[in-house]
Scaffold this motif. Structure first.
Motif, mmCIF file in Angstrom:
data_model
loop_
_atom_site.group_PDB
_atom_site.id
_atom_site.type_symbol
_atom_site.label_atom_id
_atom_site.label_comp_id
_atom_site.label_asym_id
_atom_site.label_seq_id
_atom_site.Cartn_x
_atom_site.Cartn_y
_atom_site.Cartn_z
ATOM 1 N N ALA A 1 0.668 -1.508 -0.191
ATOM 2 C CA ALA A 1 -0.368 -0.566 -0.104
ATOM 3 C C ALA A 1 0.669 1.467 -0.757
ATOM 4 N N LYS B 1 -3.872 1.695 -2.907
ATOM 5 C CA LYS B 1 -4.041 0.885 -1.868
ATOM 6 C C LYS B 1 -4.783 -0.619 -2.071
ATOM 7 N N SER C 1 -1.278 -4.437 2.646
ATOM 8 C CA SER C 1 -1.453 -3.694 3.264
ATOM 9 C C SER C 1 -0.625 -3.464 4.733
#
Length: 126
Positions: A14, A87, A126
């Motif tokens: 990310a 993202k 993430s």
């Protein structure tokens, strides 16, 4: 007939960046509008970005505005998607598509594109 081959996908953290490429062969690339679409697991395919035949018009989904940039090089018969500030929700298979009919537009409607590549996987951790 035109053949489209995507490349440049992969795994990125990310906040990172990737640049996707879509190389076209066959009929005249410069006479097509081009688009990028994506499909995440369990979700419908959605519009990401599009560019008109000469690059004068572009269009972006709200979810990627300010982070993604579509461009094209007609001399190389290639369209690009520069993806920044990625993202986890950008994780999907990304497809490029060609629209020979509405070449002067940056068309967001996937059902109006005639030719599709096989897709490239983008995974954002993430």
């Amino acid at each position: 007939q035109v053949q489209l081959v995507e490349s440049g996908g992969g795994l990125v953290q990310a906040g990172g960046s990737l640049r996707l490429s879509c190389a076209a062969s066959g009929r005249t690339f410069s006479s097509y509008a081009m688009g990028w679409f994506r499909q995440a697991p369990g979700k419908e395919r959605e519009f990401v970005a599009a560019i008109s035949w000469r690059g004068g018009r572009t269009n972006y989904a709200d979810s990627v505005k300010g982070r993604f940039t579509i461009s094209r090089d007609n001399a190389k018969s290639t369209v690009y998607l520069q993806m920044n500030s990625l993202k986890p929700e950008d994780t999907a298979v990304y497809y490029c598509a060609a629209d020979p009919n509405r070449y002067y537009t940056a068309n967001p409607n996937d059902w109006e594109y005639d030719y599709w590549g096989q897709g490239t996987q983008v995974t954002v951790s993430s």
